[in-house]
Write a protein that holds these residues in place. Structure first.
Motif, mmCIF file in Angstrom:
data_model
loop_
_atom_site.group_PDB
_atom_site.id
_atom_site.type_symbol
_atom_site.label_atom_id
_atom_site.label_comp_id
_atom_site.label_asym_id
_atom_site.label_seq_id
_atom_site.Cartn_x
_atom_site.Cartn_y
_atom_site.Cartn_z
ATOM 1 N N GLY C 341 0.771 -1.234 0.000
ATOM 2 C CA GLY C 341 0.000 0.000 0.000
ATOM 3 C C GLY C 341 0.799 1.279 0.000
ATOM 4 N N ASN C 342 1.918 1.283 -0.711
ATOM 5 C CA ASN C 342 2.683 2.519 -0.843
ATOM 6 C C ASN C 342 2.574 3.069 -2.261
ATOM 7 O OD1 ASN C 342 4.249 2.601 1.805
ATOM 8 N ND2 ASN C 342 4.643 0.522 1.067
ATOM 9 N N PHE C 343 2.939 4.328 -2.440
ATOM 10 C CA PHE C 343 3.068 4.886 -3.789
ATOM 11 C C PHE C 343 4.536 4.847 -4.189
ATOM 12 C CE2 PHE C 343 4.283 8.459 -6.455
ATOM 13 C CZ PHE C 343 3.509 8.201 -7.568
ATOM 14 N N TRP C 344 4.811 4.226 -5.338
ATOM 15 C CA TRP C 344 6.183 4.133 -5.828
ATOM 16 C C TRP C 344 6.250 4.837 -7.177
ATOM 17 C CZ3 TRP C 344 8.995 1.114 -2.325
ATOM 18 C CH2 TRP C 344 8.253 0.255 -1.515
ATOM 19 N N SER C 345 7.047 5.872 -7.307
ATOM 20 C CA SER C 345 7.072 6.580 -8.597
ATOM 21 C C SER C 345 7.651 5.703 -9.696
ATOM 22 C CB SER C 345 7.883 7.876 -8.479
ATOM 23 O OG SER C 345 9.246 7.586 -8.236
ATOM 24 N N ALA C 346 8.395 4.663 -9.320
ATOM 25 C CA ALA C 346 8.987 3.800 -10.336
ATOM 26 C C ALA C 346 8.030 2.689 -10.772
ATOM 27 C CB ALA C 346 10.284 3.180 -9.809
ATOM 28 N N TYR C 347 6.838 2.648 -10.176
ATOM 29 C CA TYR C 347 5.869 1.605 -10.543
ATOM 30 C C TYR C 347 5.376 1.826 -11.964
ATOM 31 C CZ TYR C 347 1.609 -1.246 -10.340
ATOM 32 O OH TYR C 347 0.632 -2.161 -10.588
ATOM 33 N N ASP C 348 5.432 0.779 -12.779
ATOM 34 C CA ASP C 348 4.955 0.956 -14.159
ATOM 35 C C ASP C 348 3.849 -0.037 -14.486
ATOM 36 O OD1 ASP C 348 6.572 -1.192 -14.046
ATOM 37 O OD2 ASP C 348 7.981 -0.557 -15.598
ATOM 38 N N GLY C 349 3.140 -0.478 -13.461
ATOM 39 C CA GLY C 349 1.997 -1.356 -13.712
ATOM 40 C C GLY C 349 0.776 -0.539 -14.142
ATOM 41 N N TYR C 350 -0.371 -1.169 -14.144
ATOM 42 C CA TYR C 350 -1.573 -0.488 -14.617
ATOM 43 C C TYR C 350 -2.686 -0.665 -13.587
ATOM 44 C CZ TYR C 350 -1.780 -5.350 -15.998
ATOM 45 O OH TYR C 350 -1.702 -6.712 -15.991
ATOM 46 N N ASP C 351 -3.725 0.109 -13.752
ATOM 47 C CA ASP C 351 -4.861 0.056 -12.831
ATOM 48 C C ASP C 351 -6.123 0.117 -13.664
ATOM 49 O OD1 ASP C 351 -6.633 0.270 -10.753
ATOM 50 O OD2 ASP C 351 -6.221 2.389 -10.393
ATOM 51 N N TYR C 362 4.184 -4.652 -7.077
ATOM 52 C CA TYR C 362 5.421 -3.943 -7.391
ATOM 53 C C TYR C 362 6.563 -4.541 -6.577
ATOM 54 C CZ TYR C 362 8.922 -0.237 -7.553
ATOM 55 O OH TYR C 362 10.087 0.475 -7.711
ATOM 56 N N ARG C 363 7.669 -4.782 -7.265
ATOM 57 C CA ARG C 363 8.849 -5.287 -6.548
ATOM 58 C C ARG C 363 9.845 -4.156 -6.370
ATOM 59 N NH1 ARG C 363 9.588 -10.678 -6.818
ATOM 60 N NH2 ARG C 363 8.006 -11.848 -7.939
ATOM 61 N N PRO C 364 9.934 -3.621 -5.186
ATOM 62 C CA PRO C 364 10.812 -2.459 -4.983
ATOM 63 C C PRO C 364 12.301 -2.811 -5.017
ATOM 64 C CG PRO C 364 9.696 -3.047 -2.935
ATOM 65 C CD PRO C 364 9.148 -3.939 -3.983
ATOM 66 N N VAL C 365 12.638 -4.081 -4.862
ATOM 67 C CA VAL C 365 14.053 -4.437 -4.922
ATOM 68 C C VAL C 365 14.394 -4.852 -6.351
ATOM 69 C CG1 VAL C 365 15.851 -5.931 -4.021
ATOM 70 C CG2 VAL C 365 13.996 -5.201 -2.544
ATOM 71 N N GLU C 394 15.279 -8.734 -15.451
ATOM 72 C CA GLU C 394 14.961 -9.330 -14.160
ATOM 73 C C GLU C 394 13.474 -9.160 -13.836
ATOM 74 O OE1 GLU C 394 16.593 -11.130 -12.136
ATOM 75 O OE2 GLU C 394 15.523 -11.013 -10.232
ATOM 76 N N LYS C 395 12.945 -8.023 -14.264
ATOM 77 C CA LYS C 395 11.535 -7.760 -14.003
ATOM 78 C C LYS C 395 10.660 -8.755 -14.766
ATOM 79 C CE LYS C 395 8.183 -4.452 -14.964
ATOM 80 N NZ LYS C 395 7.907 -3.366 -15.858
ATOM 81 N N VAL C 396 11.058 -9.002 -16.015
ATOM 82 C CA VAL C 396 10.299 -9.934 -16.838
ATOM 83 C C VAL C 396 10.417 -11.349 -16.272
ATOM 84 C CG1 VAL C 396 10.143 -10.942 -19.134
ATOM 85 C CG2 VAL C 396 10.615 -8.511 -18.870
#
Lengths: 252, 260, 419
Positions: C341-351, C362-365, C394-396
């Motif tokens: 439940g955080n906001f991550w500016s690097a998040y590139d998912g969708y809603d 989102y994987r912050p690491v 790595e993300k993929v």
């Protein structure tokens, strides 16, 4: 003026010039003839310093040309392909070459002669092949050089320009210039040339005047002479020779 | 050489690709400046993108320009100009034109938004500076490769490979080596690895201008110490200069010995 | 019973107060042409509950011992130059109030903790609006309680930890309020060891060599609305329980080993509504249990949060992570801590359903975080194209990054200002 001594050149395994020797001292037009791949352009490029010979030497006004560039002040050269930087305007190109050479020029005279004064502000990328060839000729001739070297000057020229070119060559000849032309157009050769150098497979097959050549082969026109030389050489090549892969040398 | 340089530059600057290149960077810079409130982070984003694109475009452009100019190179070779002057003139013409494009593309938006006094002028100028250096370096490498290879496809392939090497493969090998030797002190290796690759060196020089440089402190004080003294700067600049001079010598040597 | 006690105590206080105002309202002045030229003699002469006024001037006096309840008021910031002795003022009695003095030049000592103002074994003290310049330790409290330190400006030019003291130093104290002081250029801005139930509020702590604020073995304290800027590290909280940290600003604590906030071996803390801006590491956490990180802003840090070994039940939610080089780094792979439940500016998912929560976790690491943890020198590849490619692959197809560490409900919209 120009002395070519025993110049040879190969590109990889392909021997293009086989020790060619040629002198040009008298004013007049020398035509270099020969089938495709016979070494015409390579010989001219050796003279211009673009191709570096493997052996032999070339002298211009008595000096070796290898590694030199200033001797080219006395040569006006017409490249085989008329291509230029696409984004320059015609007049910029002319100015450029003039600035590079830093010699007096007669650009107006030739611009007028080839009738291109209307397109001086167009960029070169937009010009047709024939127009580009005219520009090419202007660049080669405008510096009033004592030696002119034309590689295929007739390509893409319309009949009017062709006549113009012939007249200009005739005029330059009268002015005492040494002119070297390579071409396929026999008509043109017959009309302008004083001397013929016929190259075949990297050797000089014939070097002499047109009347002598016609007489030797007993033909009425230069074209017929060429056809007869070519068919003869093809026969010779096709004959099985004792393991000799290269064309047997024929000296005149 | 001056005349050749001048007209090559005219020719390049006026080509639609050069104009597109300038406009692209101007738009990119404007977008980053508008989207991000923080100019510092705009500069970092710009850096990331330019350090990939500037070497790539310099490489491609130089190769293409060289192969296109083969058509009229004979016209120039026939003039009373030494070959060395001709090809160096051509090279400097291309590289300088591209350098002008990138400088305009990056700087004009900065001045339009009136950021000259924002205190970031130093990092902005560094950004422009390293990109200009990369333009000269990668144009030289590409021009040399093109001059060396008569075959257009091969020359193009090799030039692209040289870019790929410096932007990706080099770093891959570098990180692999770091991982293998991670039991040992690696500060000097990390420093050396950053200095030998002009793109890495440019990036480090850029980062050193920003707060983020503190992260480099993870490698010990080596970086700050190295770039904090004039010896480090001189060495860094010498490396960049070498990356520029070596291909240039190659261009000179190759231009003297080959046929056209 | 208890209420009766309070009643009697109040009566007693009221009487005392009346007694004081009637009996002992004596005022003593100190100046170059007053009866007293020295503060020392004035203090010696004064009776309990007297007020000593020190007029503008330079007083070359050190080790002024106050051993009775007294009010000392400086007018126009009289300068007390303590270079001839050990400390400036030494308070050894309850109910002492010091204000408006300017104490300078306490000599550095490696043998004893010299200070501008020392408070020893007493209570009900008030130290307000004083200036302390180059006093080794600024205000030094030992075994003190129920006092106020407020509005003081304590400056020094410390160059190295060895030869510097803390601006405000508390040792075995409780119920102390430290409010609206400005501390800079010391070893620690504010240092607390074995301190309980104290409040640190609205202070400005800058340019200290080590920490802006430092807790050791100090439980049940809170610090609110402070600013920690450009210190070696902003705040260090070590071996302490029940610390409440709210509304503080941790800013520009840059340096290779620099943190906004360092947490080591602490339990049951609340970190709420703070801003961490441009620190090398926003929060560094080691061996901490049951910590709540809520509604904080992490902007432009090298690392927003680095979690080292042995951290359990940390809950990180409702925070903004904006433009940090690394959002999170952790070497534990399991989900002992929560990051939802955080906001991550690097998040590139969708809603897709537009409920403000991203549809993919989102994987912050990132892989690069992992690499840098393993091989810190690899940080020289920061912002390189190769690293972008690496992180993308790595993300993929995640191979190395810890699987349990993810935000299952990443916010797609930034949390607004939390006030």
């Amino acid at each position: 003026m120009i002395r070519i001594e025993n110049v040879s050149k190969s590109f990889g395994k392909n021997q293009v010039l086989n020790g060619i020797s040629l002198d040009m001292n008298e004013p007049g037009v020398t035509a270099i003839l020969g089938p495709n791949g016979s070494g015409k352009t390579t010989l001219i490029k050796c003279l211009m310093g673009m191709v570096l010979p493997d052996g032999g030497e070339i002298r211009f006004k008595g000096d070796h040309i290898r590694g030199k560039h200033l001797y080219r002040r006395d040569i006006g050269y017409l490249p085989q392909i008329a291509r230029f930087p696409d984004n320059l305007k015609v007049k910029e190109l002319i100015t450029w070459i003039a600035n590079v050479r830093q010699q007096p020029d007669q650009r107006d005279k030739f611009v007028e002669a080839f009738g291109v004064s209307g397109i001086l502000d167009q960029t070169l990328g937009t010009l047709s092949g024939g127009t580009r060839q005219k520009i090419n000729l202007i660049l080669a001739m405008m510096h009033d050089s004592p030696v002119l070297v034309f590689d295929e000057p007739t390509v893409g020229l319309d009949p009017v320009a062709m006549v113009m070119l012939k007249n200009l060559i005739a005029e330059e000849k009268r002015n005492g210039k040494i002119i070297l032309i390579s071409t396929h157009i026999m008509d043109f050769v017959e009309q302008v040339a004083d001397r013929i150098v016929y190259l075949l497979d990297g050797d000089i097959y014939y070097d002499g005047t047109i009347p002598d050549l016609k007489e030797k082969y007993g033909k009425s026109s230069l074209e017929k002479v060429i056809v007869s030389i070519l068919s003869q050489s093809v026969e010779e090549v096709s004959e099985p020779t004792n393991g000799m892969a290269t064309h047997p040398k024929v000296f005149i | 050489m001056k005349e050749i340089l001048k007209y090559t530059m005219y020719d390049v600057v006026r080509s639609k690709w050069a104009i597109a290149y300038t406009v692209f960077f101007a738009l990119l810079t404007t977008t980053f400046l508008l989207l991000s409130r923080d100019i510092n982070s705009s500069i970092i984003s710009l850096m990331s993108i330019t350090l990939v694109l500037v070497p790539l475009i310099s490489t491609i452009f130089s190769v293409i320009y060289y192969y296109n100019s083969r058509d009229y190179i004979n016209l120039l070779l026939a003039q009373p100009v030494a070959r060395k002057s001709l090809f160096l003139g051509q090279y400097f013409g291309i590289a300088s034109a591209l350098a002008v494009c990138i400088a305009f593309g990056l700087l004009v938006p900065f001045f339009i938004f009136n950021l000259a006094g924002s205190g970031l002028i130093k990092s902005t100028l560094t950004l422009v500076g390293v990109n200009i250096m990369l333009t000269y370096i990668f144009s030289a490498i590409a021009f040399f490769i093109a001059l060396k290879n008569e075959d257009k496809v091969r020359g193009f392939g090799l030039a692209i490979f040289s870019w790929l090497f410096f932007s990706v493969i080099y770093d891959g090998i570098f990180i692999f080596l770091l991982a293998i030797f991670r039991e040992y002190p690696l500060e000097n290796m990390a420093l050396a690895g950053s200095i030998f690759n002009p793109i890495n060196l440019s990036r480090i020089l850029m980062l050193m201008q920003l707060d983020i440089a503190a992260l480099l402190g993870l490698t010990g004080a080596v970086f700050t110490r190295f770039f904090g003294q004039s010896f480090g700067w001189i060495l860094a600049m010498t490396m960049l200069l070498l990356w520029f001079v070596i291909p240039l010598l190659g261009i000179v040597r190759r231009s003297m010995t080959r046929d056209f | 019973m208890f209420q009766r006690a309070i009643f009697f105590r109040t009566i007693l206080w009221v009487c005392l107060l009346a007694f004081c105002t009637v009996v002992s309202a004596a005022e003593i002045k100190v100046c170059s042409d007053c009866d007293h030229q020295q503060i020392k003699t004035a203090v010696a002469q004064a009776k309990s509950y007297d007020t000593v006024y020190v007029l503008p001037g330079l007083y070359a006096e050190a080790d002024i011992i106050i051993d009775k309840p007294l009010t000392l008021i400086g007018q126009g910031f009289p300068r007390i130059d303590a270079s001839s002795g050990k400390s400036g003022l030494i308070i050894r009695a309850d109910s002492v109030s010091i204000s408006g003095v300017h104490i300078v030049n306490v000599q550095v000592s490696h043998l004893d903790d010299r200070a501008g103002i020392r408070v020893e074994d007493c209570k009900e003290f008030r130290l307000t609006n004083n200036h302390l310049t180059n006093t080794f330790f600024g205000i030094y409290l030992q075994h003190a309680k129920r006092g106020i330190i407020s509005g003081n400006i304590i400056k020094a030019n410390a160059k190295e930890e060895m030869n510097s003291g803390n601006a405000i130093h508390l040792w075995y104290c409780n119920n102390v309020e430290i409010v609206a002081n400005e501390v800079s250029g010391h070893r620690d801005g504010i240092y607390l060891e074995f301190v309980k139930e104290s409040l640190i509020r609205e202070n400005l702590s800058t340019n200290n060599i080590r920490y802006g604020l430092h807790f050791m073995f100090s439980d049940h304290n809170e610090y609110l609305d402070n600013i920690f800027r450009n210190n070696g590290a902003g705040v260090a909280v070590m071996f302490s329980k029940f610390i409440n940290m709210r509304n503080n600003l941790f800013e520009e604590n840059w340096g290779a080993t620099s943190y906004g906030l360092l947490l080591k071996e602490i339990y049951d803390a609340e970190i709420i509504n703070n801003r961490f801006i441009k620190n090398c590491t926003g929060i560094y956490v080691e061996g901490c249990t049951r910590i709540n990180y809520k509604r904080n802003n992490f902007e432009g840090n090298g690392w927003a949060i680095r979690i080292s070994g042995g951290c359990v039940s940390n809950e990180i939610s409702g925070n903004n992570f904006i433009g940090n080089s690394f959002d999170l780094s952790t070497n534990s792979s399991s989900s002992e801590n929560s990051f939802d439940g955080n906001f991550w500016s690097a998040y590139d998912g969708y809603d897709l359903d537009h409920d403000g929560v991203g549809d993919v976790p989102y994987r912050p690491v990132k892989l690069f975080n992992y690499i840098v943890d393993q091989t810190p020198e690899a940080v020289v590849l920061l912002r390189s194209f190769f690293i972008d490619l690496l992180n993308f692959s790595e993300k993929v197809n995640p191979l190395y990054t810890p699987k349990g560490v993810m935000d299952n409900f990443p916010r797609t919209v930034k949390f607004n200002s939390h006030d």
